[in-house]
Structures are given as structure tokens and as C-alpha cells.
Design a protein around this motif. Structure first.
Motif, PDB file in Angstrom:
ATOM      1  N   MET A   1       7.364  12.017  -0.785  1.00  0.00           N
ATOM      2  CA  MET A   1       7.786  10.616  -0.836  1.00  0.00           C
ATOM      3  C   MET A   1       8.491  10.216   0.459  1.00  0.00           C
ATOM      4  O   MET A   1       8.214   9.158   1.046  1.00  0.00           O
ATOM      5  N   GLU A   2       9.391  11.074   0.941  1.00  0.00           N
ATOM      6  CA  GLU A   2      10.110  10.773   2.178  1.00  0.00           C
ATOM      7  C   GLU A   2       9.183  10.833   3.391  1.00  0.00           C
ATOM      8  O   GLU A   2       9.368  10.086   4.363  1.00  0.00           O
ATOM      9  N   LYS A   3       8.173  11.692   3.326  1.00  0.00           N
ATOM     10  CA  LYS A   3       7.184  11.767   4.408  1.00  0.00           C
ATOM     11  C   LYS A   3       6.444  10.430   4.542  1.00  0.00           C
ATOM     12  O   LYS A   3       6.265   9.903   5.648  1.00  0.00           O
ATOM     13  N   TRP A   4       6.034   9.849   3.387  1.00  0.00           N
ATOM     14  CA  TRP A   4       5.311   8.582   3.435  1.00  0.00           C
ATOM     15  C   TRP A   4       6.238   7.410   3.740  1.00  0.00           C
ATOM     16  O   TRP A   4       5.793   6.390   4.283  1.00  0.00           O
ATOM     17  N   LEU A   5       7.516   7.555   3.449  1.00  0.00           N
ATOM     18  CA  LEU A   5       8.475   6.536   3.867  1.00  0.00           C
ATOM     19  C   LEU A   5       8.558   6.494   5.388  1.00  0.00           C
ATOM     20  O   LEU A   5       8.612   5.413   6.002  1.00  0.00           O
ATOM     21  N   GLU A   6       8.533   7.677   6.003  1.00  0.00           N
ATOM     22  CA  GLU A   6       8.538   7.753   7.462  1.00  0.00           C
ATOM     23  C   GLU A   6       7.251   7.171   8.039  1.00  0.00           C
ATOM     24  O   GLU A   6       7.275   6.490   9.078  1.00  0.00           O
ATOM     25  N   GLU A   7       6.113   7.429   7.364  1.00  0.00           N
ATOM     26  CA  GLU A   7       4.830   6.863   7.807  1.00  0.00           C
ATOM     27  C   GLU A   7       4.869   5.333   7.766  1.00  0.00           C
ATOM     28  O   GLU A   7       4.329   4.664   8.643  1.00  0.00           O
ATOM     29  N   LEU A   8       5.507   4.805   6.750  1.00  0.00           N
ATOM     30  CA  LEU A   8       5.646   3.342   6.624  1.00  0.00           C
ATOM     31  C   LEU A   8       6.380   2.767   7.821  1.00  0.00           C
ATOM     32  O   LEU A   8       5.966   1.755   8.404  1.00  0.00           O
ATOM     33  N   ARG A   9       7.457   3.442   8.219  1.00  0.00           N
ATOM     34  CA  ARG A   9       8.240   2.952   9.357  1.00  0.00           C
ATOM     35  C   ARG A   9       7.488   3.125  10.670  1.00  0.00           C
ATOM     36  O   ARG A   9       7.572   2.268  11.562  1.00  0.00           O
TER      37      ARG A   9
ATOM     38  N   THR B   1       0.835  -1.201   0.000  1.00  0.00           N
ATOM     39  CA  THR B   1       0.000   0.000   0.000  1.00  0.00           C
ATOM     40  C   THR B   1       0.874   1.256   0.000  1.00  0.00           C
ATOM     41  O   THR B   1       0.668   2.172  -0.801  1.00  0.00           O
ATOM     42  N   TYR B   2       1.833   1.280   0.910  1.00  0.00           N
ATOM     43  CA  TYR B   2       2.731   2.438   0.989  1.00  0.00           C
ATOM     44  C   TYR B   2       3.606   2.556  -0.260  1.00  0.00           C
ATOM     45  O   TYR B   2       3.877   3.668  -0.734  1.00  0.00           O
ATOM     46  N   ASN B   3       4.050   1.416  -0.805  1.00  0.00           N
ATOM     47  CA  ASN B   3       4.896   1.450  -2.010  1.00  0.00           C
ATOM     48  C   ASN B   3       4.176   2.120  -3.181  1.00  0.00           C
ATOM     49  O   ASN B   3       4.788   2.842  -3.971  1.00  0.00           O
ATOM     50  N   THR B   4       2.871   1.871  -3.274  1.00  0.00           N
ATOM     51  CA  THR B   4       2.087   2.456  -4.375  1.00  0.00           C
ATOM     52  C   THR B   4       2.082   3.984  -4.275  1.00  0.00           C
ATOM     53  O   THR B   4       2.256   4.694  -5.279  1.00  0.00           O
ATOM     54  N   ILE B   5       1.896   4.498  -3.054  1.00  0.00           N
ATOM     55  CA  ILE B   5       1.879   5.955  -2.859  1.00  0.00           C
ATOM     56  C   ILE B   5       3.275   6.540  -3.041  1.00  0.00           C
ATOM     57  O   ILE B   5       3.449   7.614  -3.645  1.00  0.00           O
ATOM     58  N   LEU B   6       4.285   5.821  -2.554  1.00  0.00           N
ATOM     59  CA  LEU B   6       5.673   6.275  -2.750  1.00  0.00           C
ATOM     60  C   LEU B   6       6.001   6.386  -4.247  1.00  0.00           C
ATOM     61  O   LEU B   6       6.612   7.364  -4.700  1.00  0.00           O
ATOM     62  N   ALA B   7       5.566   5.381  -5.023  1.00  0.00           N
ATOM     63  CA  ALA B   7       5.840   5.389  -6.467  1.00  0.00           C
ATOM     64  C   ALA B   7       5.122   6.549  -7.156  1.00  0.00           C
ATOM     65  O   ALA B   7       5.669   7.156  -8.081  1.00  0.00           O
ATOM     66  N   ALA B   8       3.907   6.854  -6.698  1.00  0.00           N
ATOM     67  CA  ALA B   8       3.147   7.962  -7.299  1.00  0.00           C
ATOM     68  C   ALA B   8       3.875   9.291  -7.090  1.00  0.00           C
ATOM     69  O   ALA B   8       4.009  10.093  -8.025  1.00  0.00           O
TER      70      ALA B   8
END
Length: 450
Positions: free
Chosen positions: A193-201, A176-183
Motif C-alpha cells: 500500500m505504501e509502495k503504491w502511495l509513493e507511485e502516486l506521488r 485509479t491509485y486509490n482503488t489499488i491502495l484500498a485493495a
């Protein structure tokens, strides 16, 4: 005989499937299901109308009742069908014939497929249908919807969907997070992108190979080499880079014309145990050609020759030959040409072949080319264009080999190509010198018609 064997194989598979009202359907091996799916695709594509396609599906009801068969069938249709609507048509038929047995994963697969072919309205219609039928939404289904929103440029809607998943007993996963990161990566919005990477963690999830590949692609696109190095080091510590990782690195460094970094990525790829890929080799040869580092091209071709599973594609053959033609290394061009012919496949672009033929004549190697030409004729699938035939005819005639010029001209006619005026003039001189009155008369007759 082949048709009989295929039908016999399908009858055996159908006989292993239980009929309606009998005991539960036994599980058929995945390999056999995949073969059956490919055979079904051929029959569906050969059917001339929708009614005929439905008849094909109904003729295999025994196999179709096996729910395990639907997934490989749908996947085969999505990947290999010539028409993107064939998969939708088959899915509609499955839903009508088996309304109570439609599985959530089939819906998830089709929702994502609708988004990938640019039909988000259809994806939303299928989601509404799931709710009406009472089919429970799963994490893969939500992921498919997130993908649909991202592909249609509605990233904010995708973010809201991810938040809703947390309250719907379907927690978002790494995909799910990968899809948003790719977008965000595609739109070069590194901050988001980095904000959602932090959300993933924060969600307690660990980035996987796809996550790191997405980050590497985005950083290379922006030219942030420090971030690329940091991400690649972190990736090597947490998971194993795959073929896509090295493809992204080589592609990014090639665009930036960074030869040393490309060499390091190529070396890392070899150390990882991955087979030498045609695309990776192409990128290395192209960057060496661009920077006139011709001696290093031989190193790449040597690696390709020593590798046990190298697949020489049309483009790879063209890139190799074009590189040695640019370098002026005729001996290497001849060596590579012999390898291509020895393969027994017509893997050669017409433009590159014309350049190779010209190089042979320029280097006074008409005799060597004659032997290669006869070897090429022995390859049943080798088909040359009129321009190549004309180059051969003129070249052999110019170098005094009238016999070969006549042989090529006859092959040209047999292949269905017509002689041009220039070729006729060359052949006229050849036949006149050889004293072949019959051929001379034929040439004169054709020239009069023109």
C-alpha cells in the motif's frame, strides 16, 4: 390526484425534449431528471414482466432520447432498485434502442457496477463490446476495470491495467491509485500500500480525502497508531477531513477501546462544522457504557438535543435507552422515552421497549407509564409486539391498575395478538376483582378452548 400530478410533470418534461430528426435535445435541469428517474423506477418495479417494463420505457421515448437522462436513471436503479438485475435489464434495452448514442460514461458506470455485484465476466463482456463498437476507452472506463479486478482479488491484473493506461493516452488519476491502495488496505498489506502511495506521488498526483481515508482505515486495522497520527496531521494540512474520516477514526478507536482518542476525534468532528451524526453518537455512547462512564453519556445526549438537525434513528434511540438502563438512571430513561414518543415516530426496538416497560414497573412508576402508553397509542405508526402488551397487562395488574390492564388487553386484541395462558390468568383475576362477569365469561371460554 397524486398520479395525475406525476403524469402531468412527466408530460411537461417529455414535451421539452426534441423528437427524432429535430434540433439537438435541450438540456433538462438535473433536479427534474432525478425526479423523473425515481418515478421511472417506481413504474418499472411495479411492472409484472419484462415485456411490461419495456412498454414502460417505450412509453417515455421522448424522455429516453435525452442522453442526459440515462446517467441519473442508471444511478437511481443501481442505488434504489430492489433487484440488482433491473439495472442491467434497462441498460441492455438502452443499448438496443440507441446503439449509436451509448456514451462511454454509461459503460464505465455499468462496468464498475458489474464488479460491485460480483459479475466480473459481464464487465469484461461490456469492455469487449465497447471495442467492437469503436467506443473510445476513457480514464473512467479503465478505472472501472481496475475496480473490477480489485474486487475479484486480481490485484496484479489491476496493476498491469494501470501500467497500460500510461501508454493508452488515458493517464491514471488519483481514483485509479486509490482503488489499488484500498485493495491492499483490505488485505492488510501495508508494505504494498505504501509502495503504491509513493507511485502516486511520483506520477505528480496529490493524495485526496479518499486516499487519506484509505490509509487511516488500513493503519487502524493494523493498530499502527503512530502512522495514524502522522497521516491525520498530513491530511489536515493538505485537505479537509470529511464525515467518512471521522467515522473511520471513531470506528477504529472504538475497536481498540481508546476513549480519549475517540473524544478527540468527536471534538474535531464538531469543530469541522459537520452535523452530529447518529452513528458517531452511537459509538461514543457505547464506549462510555462499556467503560461505565455514565456521566459522559448525558453530555452526548445534551449535544444531540441542542443540535438543529439531529436524526434519531431506531438504533440510536435503543443505544441511548440501553445505556441509561445499564446506568440505573430511571429519571433519564423516562426523559428519553418522552422524547421518543414526542417525535411521533415508532423508532424503538421491541427488545429495548420491553426493558423500558420493566424499568417503569420496577421503579413503581406505573402511573407515568400509563400516560406514556396513551401517547404511544396516538402515534399511528407505532406497533407493539405481543411480549410488550403482556408485560404491560401483568405490570398494571400487579400494581393494582385493573382499568389500564383491561385497556391494554383490548388494544392487544385489536392489534391482532392472542392472549397467552399467563395473560389470561392475570386478566381473570382483574375482571373478577372488578366484577365484570361478561369479560370473565369470555376469559373462561378462551381458557377452555386452550
Amino acid at each position: 390526484m397524486l398520479k395525475f400530478l406525476k403524469s402531468f410533470q412527466l408530460r411537461r418534461q417529455c414535451s421539452s425534449v426534441a423528437t427524432v430528426g429535430s434540433s439537438p435535445t435541450p438540456r433538462v435541469k438535473d433536479g427534474r431528471l432525478a425526479i423523473s428517474a425515481r418515478l421511472m423506477l417506481r413504474r418499472l418495479e411495479a411492472a409484472p414482466s419484462q415485456q411490461c417494463r419495456q412498454d414502460v420505457l417505450r412509453s417515455k421515448l421522448g424522455l429516453m432520447r435525452n442522453c442526459n437522462f440515462w446517467k441519473p436513471l442508471i444511478q437511481t436503479l443501481q442505488k434504489k432498485a430492489r433487484s440488482k438485475f433491473l439495472c442491467i435489464e434497462v441498460f441492455d434495452w438502452i443499448r438496443q434502442e440507441f446503439p449509436d448514442a451509448s456514451k462511454p460514461q454509461i459503460y464505465s458506470n455499468m462496468i464498475a457496477y458489474a464488479g460491485s455485484i460480483g459479475m466480473p465476466q459481464l464487465a469484461h463482456a461490456w469492455v469487449s463490446e465497447m471495442k467492437i463498437k469503436g467506443i473510445k476507452m476513457s480514464t473512467p472506463t479503465y478505472n472501472a476495470l481496475v475496480s473490477v479486478f480489485c474486487r475479484s482479488g486480481e490485484i496484479e491484473a489491476a496493476e498491469k491495467m494501470l501500467e497500460n493506461m500510461k501508454w493508452a493516452e488515458c493517464p491514471p488519476n488519483v481514483s485509479t491509485y486509490n482503488t489499488i491502495l484500498a485493495a491492499y488496505g483490505r488485505s492488510s498489506d501495508i508494505v504494498q500500500m505504501e509502495k503504491w502511495l509513493e507511485e502516486l506521488r511520483k506520477a505528480g498526483l496529490t493524495p485526496n480525502v479518499v486516499t487519506y481515508n484509505t490509509l487511516l482505515f488500513s493503519y487502524l486495522k493494523k493498530g499502527s497508531l503512530a502512522k495514524v497520527d502522522e497521516t491525520y496531521r498530513e491530511m489536515q494540512l493538505s485537505c479537509k477531513p470529511d464525515v467518512f474520516t471521522f467515522g473511520i477514526l471513531l470506528h477504529g478507536y472504538q475497536k481498540l477501546n481508546m476513549v480519549e482518542r475517540m473524544e478527540q476525534a468527536f471534538a474535531d468532528r464538531q469543530k469541522s462544522g459537520l452535523p452530529v451524526g447518529a452513528i458517531a453518537a452511537q459509538r461514543m455512547i457505547r464506549v462510555y457504557t462499556k467503560n461505565k462512564m455514565f456521566s459522559k453519556i448525558k453530555d452526548i445526549t445534551a449535544i444531540l438535543e441542542q443540535a438543529p438537525r439531529t436524526v434519531y434513528t431506531t438504533r440510536l434511540n435503543g443505544v441511548i435507552l440501553d445505556a441509561f438502563l445499564s446506568a440505573g438512571g430511571f429519571d433519564q430513561v423516562e426523559h428519553e422515552m418522552k422524547r421518543v414518543v414526542k417525535q411521533g415516530r415508532a423508532f424503538m426496538d421491541p427488545e429495548v421497549l420491553d426493558e423500558v416497560v420493566s424499568a417503569f414497573f420496577e421503579n413503581s412508576a406505573a402511573e407515568n407509564l400509563g400516560g406514556l402508553y396513551r401517547s404511544m397509542k396516538a402515534v399511528s405508526r407505532w406497533r407493539m409486539y405481543a411480549s410488550t402488551y403482556e408485560l404491560l397487562v401483568r405490570g398494571f395488574a400487579k400494581h393494582g391498575d385493573g382499568k389500564m390492564a383491561m385497556e391494554v388487553s383490548e388494544d392487544m386484541e385489536m392489534a391482532g395478538w392472542k392472549w397467552s395462558v399467563d395473560t389470561m390468568q392475570v386478566l381473570y383475576d382483574v375482571f373478577k376483582k372488578a366484577g365484570d362477569r361478561e369479560k370473565l365469561g369470555l376469559i373462561v371460554e378462551k381458557m377452555e378452548k386452550l
